[in-house]
Scaffold this motif. Structure first.
Motif, short mmCIF file in Angstrom:
data_model
loop_
_atom_site.label_atom_id
_atom_site.label_comp_id
_atom_site.label_asym_id
_atom_site.label_seq_id
_atom_site.Cartn_x
_atom_site.Cartn_y
_atom_site.Cartn_z
N ILE A 89 0.84 -1.20 0.00
CA ILE A 89 0.00 0.00 0.00
C ILE A 89 0.87 1.24 0.00
N ASP A 90 0.54 2.16 -0.90
CA ASP A 90 1.28 3.42 -1.03
C ASP A 90 0.53 4.53 -0.28
N TYR A 91 1.12 5.01 0.79
CA TYR A 91 0.47 6.02 1.63
C TYR A 91 0.91 7.45 1.27
N THR A 92 1.51 7.62 0.12
CA THR A 92 1.92 8.95 -0.30
C THR A 92 0.69 9.85 -0.44
N THR A 93 0.76 11.04 0.14
CA THR A 93 -0.34 11.99 0.02
C THR A 93 -0.09 12.95 -1.14
N PRO A 94 -1.13 13.52 -1.75
CA PRO A 94 -2.55 13.37 -1.41
C PRO A 94 -3.10 12.01 -1.84
N PHE A 95 -4.14 11.56 -1.13
CA PHE A 95 -4.78 10.30 -1.45
C PHE A 95 -5.71 10.44 -2.65
N ASN A 96 -6.03 9.31 -3.27
CA ASN A 96 -6.97 9.30 -4.39
C ASN A 96 -8.35 9.77 -3.92
N ARG A 97 -9.11 10.38 -4.84
CA ARG A 97 -10.50 10.78 -4.56
C ARG A 97 -11.37 10.41 -5.75
N ILE A 98 -12.56 9.89 -5.45
CA ILE A 98 -13.49 9.54 -6.51
C ILE A 98 -14.90 9.58 -5.95
N LYS A 99 -15.85 10.05 -6.77
CA LYS A 99 -17.24 10.13 -6.34
C LYS A 99 -17.86 8.74 -6.27
N LYS B 134 -11.79 -3.61 -3.55
CA LYS B 134 -10.82 -3.23 -4.58
C LYS B 134 -10.07 -1.94 -4.23
N LEU B 135 -10.47 -1.28 -3.15
CA LEU B 135 -9.86 0.00 -2.78
C LEU B 135 -8.65 -0.27 -1.89
N ILE B 136 -7.52 -0.52 -2.52
CA ILE B 136 -6.31 -0.93 -1.78
C ILE B 136 -5.51 0.29 -1.33
N ASN B 137 -5.06 1.11 -2.25
CA ASN B 137 -4.36 2.33 -1.86
C ASN B 137 -5.37 3.31 -1.25
N PRO B 138 -4.93 4.18 -0.34
CA PRO B 138 -5.86 5.09 0.33
C PRO B 138 -6.70 5.87 -0.68
N THR B 139 -8.02 5.79 -0.50
CA THR B 139 -8.94 6.41 -1.44
C THR B 139 -10.12 7.03 -0.70
N PHE B 140 -10.36 8.31 -0.95
CA PHE B 140 -11.55 8.98 -0.43
C PHE B 140 -12.70 8.77 -1.41
N ILE B 141 -13.78 8.16 -0.95
CA ILE B 141 -15.01 8.07 -1.73
C ILE B 141 -15.91 9.20 -1.26
N THR B 142 -16.39 10.03 -2.19
CA THR B 142 -17.18 11.21 -1.82
C THR B 142 -18.58 11.14 -2.45
N ASN C 53 -29.82 14.86 -3.71
CA ASN C 53 -29.78 13.40 -3.52
C ASN C 53 -28.44 12.92 -2.97
N VAL C 54 -27.52 13.87 -2.78
CA VAL C 54 -26.15 13.52 -2.39
C VAL C 54 -25.81 14.20 -1.07
N ALA C 55 -25.08 13.47 -0.22
CA ALA C 55 -24.59 14.03 1.04
C ALA C 55 -23.18 14.57 0.87
N GLU C 56 -22.87 15.62 1.61
CA GLU C 56 -21.51 16.17 1.62
C GLU C 56 -20.68 15.32 2.57
N ARG C 57 -20.28 14.17 2.09
CA ARG C 57 -19.71 13.11 2.93
C ARG C 57 -18.60 12.38 2.18
N PHE C 58 -17.67 11.83 2.95
CA PHE C 58 -16.65 10.96 2.38
C PHE C 58 -16.41 9.78 3.31
N GLU C 59 -15.87 8.72 2.75
CA GLU C 59 -15.28 7.64 3.54
C GLU C 59 -13.90 7.36 2.98
N LEU C 60 -12.97 7.03 3.88
CA LEU C 60 -11.61 6.68 3.47
C LEU C 60 -11.48 5.17 3.52
N PHE C 61 -11.03 4.59 2.43
CA PHE C 61 -10.81 3.14 2.34
C PHE C 61 -9.33 2.88 2.11
N ILE C 62 -8.80 1.88 2.83
CA ILE C 62 -7.43 1.44 2.65
C ILE C 62 -7.40 -0.07 2.80
#
Length: 505
Positions: free
Chosen positions: A309-319, A375-383, A401-410
């Motif tokens: 796992i690559d913890y280099t910041t910034p982390f990935n982000r995807i809706k 499938k979310l192996i490297n740190p990823t913010f789902i928004t 229909n959408v919340a201003e929310r994220f979850e971090l998966f690693i």
């Protein structure tokens, strides 16, 4: 009797013999001068001395005997404390003939001893304590497992963590690192101006997350109480009260299944930050990881199971919806169609109880859980989560229909959950009502908390909040496959001997 086998009876007899000669097998007020690691570091210079010893330096060490080899009138032993092993040497001349005989007869592997003497180096080059005094601190009644190659049976390791810690030094290292991680997290938030607080463990209404609570009863008040499933609603009450940055590190309790990433009681940090947004929280979370990796001197690429796992910041982000298509391979045309989602899940062998009664957001959640998360192996913010599965998060101004929310998966696991907090009391009341209605098909839905709605009625400033699962974080940073490997005493199914009369198998 608990101690009934022949080896335990023999050790009990030895304890009695020690008493008979005036030696208490369970002494008190016994001290040591330094740890084993300090001994090895402080006296490393002895290896460079011509005599290879320094009798002028008399020190006292203590530890459990892990190895003992007798050689006629002398013996070598290895004693272990929290920091590791040190070899000690003693002989009949240094201890005295009578006490040497008693030691040889009555002291054995597993006992805890105190040795006083001076450092020297053996012919094999090992820094050793030449003991001129040897004192028993604690007589062990139960023998250690054969040799000291470690306790391998996982079931026994979890049930008898004390023995696991005795036999497996690497396990101790994991828990020492866990303690260090928690200490650093606390320091990070304090340095960023957050106030550490404590909120109740016993709640009149379970809330703060969708989960089944543990129920108990308060005799004095004559009411049921719930072990908290999350501190969220109390922490937000503090934001209403005027605190602008608070955090709490403590236990949550959820009456749910046990698996590699779930334990009924677990440790989290939750933090709330007035006048900030969930975008600020994602940035703060990245800063926290950078801080931890720097303080722990960890490389930014760490192994976890079969992955690196690559913890280099910034982390990935995807809706959220983009992740369903791009990562989960879900056909884009079905994402807004409840019937099509149910058919797609069924096609893949996934049956959803009461699926026809679930909201579109809940069904999209089933797609995410089954096709994206692992499938979310490297740190990823789902928004941009569906609002239906975000009952405490603020609704997006751009898309209701959408919340201003994220979850971090690693590593295929949810590690953190954060969002802009809902501070509209009327909207919150309606969402609670929807959650209560949903209990017909989902008993983990939230309860109505009218006092919290009233608190919002006094006005909560724009706030963002987040929770991070500390157990899962420690799993990742120590490359442990199960949450049981990072919790000292994980929940275990009772053994038959532990069951009370009337309990079902």
């Amino acid at each position: 009797m608990i101690f009934s086998n022949q080896y335990e009876r023999q050790r009990i007899q030895k304890a009695q013999e020690l008493r008979s000669i005036g030696v208490h097998p369970y002494g008190h007020g016994i001290r040591k001068d330094m740890s084993n690691q300090e001994f090895l570091e402080r006296f490393a210079y002895v290896k460079e001395l011509p005599e290879r010893k320094d009798p002028s330096q008399v020190v006292q060490l203590a530890g459990r005997i892990k190895f003992l080899r007798w050689m006629g009138k002398a013996a070598f032993a290895k004693i272990e404390d929290q920091t590791g092993l040190v070899q000690i040497y003693f002989n009949r001349d240094s201890l005295g003939d009578e006490w040497f005989k008693q030691v040889k007869k009555l002291i054995e592997v597993g006992d805890i001893v105190v040795a006083q003497g001076y450092p020297f180096v053996t012919k094999t080059g090992e820094l050793t304590l030449h003991a001129t005094k040897l004192q028993l601190a604690t007589k062990a009644i139960v023998p250690l497992p054969e040799k000291f190659h470690g306790l391998q049976d996982k079931e026994l390791r979890y049930r008898m963590r004390y023995l696991d810690l005795i036999m497996n030094p690497q396990v101790r290292r994991v828990f020492i690192l866990r303690s260090r991680i928690i200490s650093l997290i606390r320091s990070f938030f304090e340095e960023h101006g957050f106030l550490e607080v404590e909120t109740p463990m016993l709640h009149p209404i379970p809330g703060g997350a969708n989960a089944r609570p543990f129920i108990t009863y308060h005799n004095a008040l004559g009411v049921e109480r719930y072990l908290r499933i999350a501190p969220e609603l109390h922490l937000k009450r503090l934001i209403v009260g005027g605190f602008e940055a608070v955090f709490e590190i403590n236990r949550n309790f959820r009456n749910e299944g046990i698996d590699a990433t779930h334990n009924p009681e677990f440790t989290m940090i939750e933090f709330y930050w007035a006048y900030h947004t969930y975008e600020d929280l994602m940035k703060l979370t990245e800063e926290l990881f950078d801080y931890l990796f720097a303080k722990l001197a960890l490389p930014k690429k760490l192994p976890y199971g079969q992955h690196t796992i690559d913890y280099t910041t910034p982390f990935n982000r995807i809706k959220y919806k983009d992740a369903l298509v791009e990562i989960g391979g879900v056909p884009e045309e079905i994402i807004e169609d409840r019937s099509a989602i149910l058919a797609y899940l069924k096609k893949h062998g996934i049956e959803i109880e009461h699926g026809e009664r679930l909201s579109l957001g809940a069904l999209q959640g089933e797609l995410f859980d089954n096709f994206v998360e692992e499938k979310l192996i490297n740190p990823t913010f789902i928004t941009h989560f569906p609002i239906e599965i975000s009952p405490l998060a603020r609704r997006s101004d751009e898309d209701p229909n959408v919340a201003e929310r994220f979850e971090l998966f690693i590593g295929g696991k949810e590690i953190a959950n954060g969002f802009n907090e809902l501070n509209d009391p009327l909207d919150q009341y309606e969402r609670f009502k929807a959650q209560v209605a949903a209990k017909e098909v989902d008993d983990e839905s939230m309860h109505m908390d009218e006092d919290f709605v009233r608190a919002l009625g006094y006005g909560m400033p724009p706030t963002a909040g987040e929770g991070i699962g500390i157990d899962r974080l420690v799993m990742l940073l120590t490359n442990q496959p199960s949450i049981k490997d990072v919790i000292f005493f994980p929940a275990m199914r009772p053994q038959k001997s532990e069951k009370r009369e009337g309990e079902r198998e």
